[in-house]
Design an enzyme around this catalytic site. Structure first.
Site, PDB file in Angstrom:
ATOM      1  N   SER A 104       0.779  -1.238   0.000  1.00  0.00           N
ATOM      2  CA  SER A 104       0.000   0.000   0.000  1.00  0.00           C
ATOM      3  C   SER A 104       0.811   1.290   0.000  1.00  0.00           C
ATOM      4  O   SER A 104       0.222   2.367  -0.099  1.00  0.00           O
ATOM      5  CB  SER A 104      -0.970   0.004   1.180  1.00  0.00           C
ATOM      6  OG  SER A 104      -2.102  -0.772   0.884  1.00  0.00           O
ATOM      7  N   LYS A 107       0.024   3.669  -2.755  1.00  0.00           N
ATOM      8  CA  LYS A 107      -1.008   4.710  -2.679  1.00  0.00           C
ATOM      9  C   LYS A 107      -0.381   6.107  -2.697  1.00  0.00           C
ATOM     10  O   LYS A 107      -1.045   7.087  -3.053  1.00  0.00           O
ATOM     11  CB  LYS A 107      -1.867   4.511  -1.438  1.00  0.00           C
ATOM     12  CG  LYS A 107      -2.756   3.259  -1.504  1.00  0.00           C
ATOM     13  CD  LYS A 107      -3.586   3.107  -0.246  1.00  0.00           C
ATOM     14  CE  LYS A 107      -4.635   2.001  -0.370  1.00  0.00           C
ATOM     15  NZ  LYS A 107      -4.068   0.651  -0.275  1.00  0.00           N
ATOM     16  N   SER A 161      -5.810   3.081   4.778  1.00  0.00           N
ATOM     17  CA  SER A 161      -5.340   2.340   3.603  1.00  0.00           C
ATOM     18  C   SER A 161      -6.492   1.679   2.847  1.00  0.00           C
ATOM     19  O   SER A 161      -6.377   0.559   2.365  1.00  0.00           O
ATOM     20  CB  SER A 161      -4.307   1.277   4.005  1.00  0.00           C
ATOM     21  OG  SER A 161      -3.447   0.980   2.944  1.00  0.00           O
TER      22      SER A 161
END
Length: 413
Positions: A104, A107, A161
């Site tokens: 993640s 991101k 997240s």
């Protein structure tokens, strides 16, 4: 500088000599890897030019630190890097250009690509497609048909997240091209930043074939994010309220920032956590101390004996202990020499119209601070494990010197 605790500067000036020199092992704790860990995906073939982006001393799978620097912390991360967000100096690294799976922390690339193109006050409706995420993966709890501001989506993305928040933001950022257009734009933005080893397949960082990044690339992406005041505001938000959806007869709830650095590290600027079973733990964190702003990036870590954010904190402590002129390389500036195309080989569809908000002068200065002396050379390289295409890259010489209560913990985030 030393790439093996060896002060022989000729290896730093001579790539061939450095390639022949043995890599210095990075300090690691004496712990066994967890049982059942899946094998790491096969990365693209190393390219000697990509490995030297930012300075020849960075072309190593091992440790590179300034002369006389104290020993870095022993970490389970397979690769890491510490850099100055303002000057771009790389203070030290372990395998800076070793390919890793992002999870993640990808991101951040989504934020770097579309945050300044979306009006945070605009209210949007979540679609069924936005909720199409891997079962058990990290979700903030958005509802189909729910109406949320884009600011709420960013909070869900950066605090919890949320993979469905990533899908929604990518859909909106891609305009008529939707998520595929945003993923293509993410790869183009990575290339513009000089993050040539980064290849995005999903906007959220959920695992996809051929999806890779490096500790060096993550620092370039983080530098772009931390230059954005809006990103810094989201990244430092401790708790946020996800609003009730009266039309769906669902109440609201509170979320908490999963990046524990902001609760426990004085001067923390925020960052991003990441985890999938394949990628293991990844982390990006920034902090300010004594007028210096540093960023630490790491990939492929385990949660014991230190969690990802704690490993990031240990690296920040180490970086702040070094002299201000310490350097083993440089974060290259955006918009270096390049050819058209992206890491995906796909054309980039127009993104949603950019919102009219000029970047602060300080942020612009931070992202374009002075480069080290030296010549730039361009070379065609082969990138990624999917379509092959030519990239022209720049070589720079360096200077010596919670989710809501009751929700199950996701298996990936």
């Amino acid at each position: 500088m030393q790439a093996a605790g060896n002060p022989a500067a000729q290896t730093a000036r001579n790539p061939a000599a450095q390639a022949a020199a043995p890599a210095v092992p990075c300090p690691r704790p004496d712990v066994k890897p967890p049982p059942g860990r899946p094998p790491r995906p096969t990365p693209p073939k190393d390219d000697p030019v990509l490995r030297a982006v930012g300075g020849d001393a960075l072309a190593t799978d091992g440790l590179v630190v300034p002369p006389g620097a104290k020993r870095p912390p022993a970490l389970t991360a397979t690769s890491w890097l510490v850099a100055d967000l303002d000057t771009g100096e790389v203070l030290g690294s372990c395998g800076p250009h070793v390919y890793g799976t992002p999870a993640s922390v990808q991101k951040l690339l989504l934020a770097a690509t579309v945050m300044d193109r979306l009006d945070p006050k605009k209210t949007i409706t979540v679609t069924e497609g936005d909720l199409a995420i891997e079962p058990g993966s990290s979700a903030v709890g958005l509802l189909k048909g729910g109406r949320y501001t884009i600011a709420t989506l960013w909070l869900g993305l950066l605090l919890n997240s949320g993979n469905e928040a990533a899908n929604a933001l990518a859909r909106l950022g891609g305009g008529a091209g939707g998520v595929p257009a945003t993923v293509a734009a993410m790869n183009a933005e990575a290339k513009r930043l000089g993050a040539y080893q980064t290849h995005a397949v999903t906007p959220s960082g959920l695992d996809g074939p051929g999806q890779f990044t490096s500790a060096y690339d993550l620092a370039l992406i983080a530098r772009k994010c931390f230059a954005d005041a809006e990103f810094r505001k989201y990244a430092l938000t401790r708790t946020a309220q996800i609003p009730a959806q009266k039309q769906l007869k669902k109440g609201g709830f509170q979320i908490q920032n999963e990046n524990k650095l902001i609760f426990n590290y004085p001067g923390a600027l925020g960052g991003k956590t990441g985890f999938t079973q394949l990628a293991r733990h990844s982390y990006v964190g920034g902090a300010e101390r004594g007028g210096r702003r540093l960023v630490a990036t790491l990939l492929g870590a385990e949660a014991r004996p230190l969690r990802g954010w704690q490993q990031g904190a240990a690296l920040l402590d180490w970086g702040f202990s070094l002299p201000r002129d310490a350097s083993v390389g440089k974060l290259v500036a955006p918009d270096g020499p390049e050819t058209k195309g992206t890491a995906t080989g796909a054309s980039v569809a127009p993104l949603a119209e950019k919102r009219p908000a000029p970047a602060p002068a300080a942020a612009r200065a931070a992202s374009s601070s002075g480069l080290p002396l030296g010549a730039a050379a361009a070379i065609a390289v082969i990138l990624a494990a999917t379509p092959l295409l030519l990239l022209l890259t720049q070589r720079r010489r360096h200077r010596v010197r919670r989710r809501p209560a009751g929700r199950a913990r996701p298996t990936s985030r």
